[in-house]
Design an enzyme around this catalytic site. Structure first.
Site, PDB file in Angstrom:
ATOM      1  N   CYS A  45       0.861  -1.174   0.000  1.00 28.90           N
ATOM      2  CA  CYS A  45       0.000   0.000   0.000  1.00 28.90           C
ATOM      3  C   CYS A  45       0.901   1.228   0.000  1.00 28.90           C
ATOM      4  CB  CYS A  45      -0.871  -0.044   1.258  1.00 28.90           C
ATOM      5  SG  CYS A  45      -1.786   1.453   1.604  1.00 28.90           S
ATOM      6  N   HIS A  46       0.392   2.348  -0.488  1.00 28.67           N
ATOM      7  CA  HIS A  46       1.210   3.566  -0.525  1.00 28.67           C
ATOM      8  C   HIS A  46       1.688   3.995   0.866  1.00 28.67           C
ATOM      9  CE1 HIS A  46       0.116   4.205  -4.768  1.00 28.67           C
ATOM     10  NE2 HIS A  46       1.198   4.957  -4.773  1.00 28.67           N
ATOM     11  N   CYS A 174      -6.651  -3.310   4.307  1.00 24.79           N
ATOM     12  CA  CYS A 174      -6.487  -1.851   4.203  1.00 24.79           C
ATOM     13  C   CYS A 174      -7.256  -1.258   3.040  1.00 24.79           C
ATOM     14  CB  CYS A 174      -5.012  -1.446   4.133  1.00 24.79           C
ATOM     15  SG  CYS A 174      -4.792   0.335   3.976  1.00 24.79           S
TER      16      CYS A 174
END
Length: 374
Positions: A45-46, A174
């Site tokens: 994820c970023h 997430c």
């Protein structure tokens, strides 16, 4: 119950801005109210890249990153009653203790029980379960899924359907849950409404999915990368635009396109300028804008107060507003019954030791989600 120390592979971030290093780490057994998990799959994820970059004020090194994962309980510490060895689980970066004033309040999902130690990269007792080359390694977001084994607090695990494919449902840890919940929980998008989603990465696509599930009649996707448009339309966007195709600010373009502005907007980038545009693209009198993206430390949002005085609402959301222990298993069930998409977010699958390639794909804008199989 708990056996001894486990030696296994993990991707260690020794310092900011450097590639991750695959190392042999020692993972200590779980203490009271802790769970040791064999991680089967994890995605990037970023937020992992954000901390690795050095921009995160809570970032501590050396650390094992990763917070979108799924696995099997290997052992449990004393006092653990909700899960047992062999259970299929998703680790949760927002826990749910059920006892703090946040958990008792239906308006929020932000359990604060272990917030302080989690932010310091430690287990609730103030220590770490990871060592490598004689050094203590910090935990990350209470999950640290970039390891073959990890230890988490017992309030940070959701027990899920054992039939679920872990290389897919790890995304519910997430990104997918966050974007989807931003629409269905935080904005509470209504049927027939007009929505705008800024940023068409994984979280933005999930927000589109949430808008569509809520019955929105028009969903406008906005991104400077036009390669994202076709996929956004598959998820339910009715049209897509790039701000770079217009002379005027994108909020003015959207106001013209929608006869006064959108009913709901979602910022899924983490850019304070885009956050302002998302708010100002909302319709006077009732428009709601939700901030989903995480901006760099120290950045501030701005708009003219008149925007709010004249009836727009500015909100934010973390993990889509889902109370995690209660809802992640339900999201898995919704996926299994084809109510929500998850597979379609996975653009790449790589072996764990190719983790740095996965970061490269993300930075190049070539991937939505890359899943690593451990």
């Amino acid at each position: 119950m708990a056996s001894g120390v486990i030696k296994c592979k993990a991707a260690v971030a020794w310092e900011t801005g450097k590639p991750l290093s695959i190392e042999e780490v020692e993972v200590a057994p779980p203490k009271a109210h802790e769970v040791r998990i064999k991680v089967v799959a994890t995605a990037l994820c970023h937020t992992d890249a954000y901390t690795l970059s050095g921009a995160d004020p809570e970032g501590r090194f050396p650390v094992i990153l990763g917070h979108e994962g799924a696995g099997i309980v290997e052992s449990v510490g004393e006092g653990v009653t909700k899960v047992k060895p062999g259970d299929t689980v998703i680790p949760l970066y927002i826990p749910q203790c059920g006892e703090c004033k946040f958990c008792k309040n239906p308006k929020t999902n932000l359990c604060q029980k272990i917030r302080v130690t989690q932010g310091k990269g430690l287990m609730p007792d103030g220590t770490s379960r990871f060592t490598c080359k004689g050094k203590q390694i910090y935990h990350f977001m209470g999950t640290s899924t970039f390891s073959e084994y990890t230890v988490v607090a017992d309030i940070s695990v959701a027990k899920i359907d054992p039939a679920a494919p872990l290389d897919k449902v790890c995304l519910l840890g997430c990104g997918v849950s966050t974007g989807y919940g931003a629409a269905v929980n935080t904005a509470k998008v209504e049927p027939g409404s007009t929505c705008a989603v800024f940023g068409l990465g994984g979280v933005g696509l999930a927000a589109i999915m949430g808008c569509k599930a809520s019955g929105a009649s028009r969903i406008i996707g906005i991104d400077i990368n036009k390669n994202t448009f076709a996929r956004a339309k598959e998820f339910g966007a009715t049209e897509c635009i790039s701000p770079q195709d217009f002379e005027k600010p994108v909020q003015e373009v959207l106001i013209e396109m929608t006869d006064g502005g959108v009913d709901y907007s979602f910022e899924c980038v983490g850019n304070v300028g885009v956050m302002r545009a998302a708010l100002e693209a909302c319709h006077k009198g009732w428009g709601v804008s939700v901030i989903v993206g995480v901006a760099a430390a120290g950045q501030e949002i701005s708009t003219r107060p008149f925007q709010l005085v004249t009836g727009r609402t500015w909100k934010g959301t973390a993990f889509g507003g889902w109370k995690s222990v209660d809802n992640v298993p339900k999201l898995v069930t919704d996926y299994m019954s084809k109510k929500i998409k998850v597979d379609e977010f996975v653009t790449h699958t790589l072996p764990f030791d190719k983790i740095n390639e996965a970061f490269d794909l993300m930075h190049q804008g070539k991937s939505i989600r890359t899943v690593l199989k451990l």
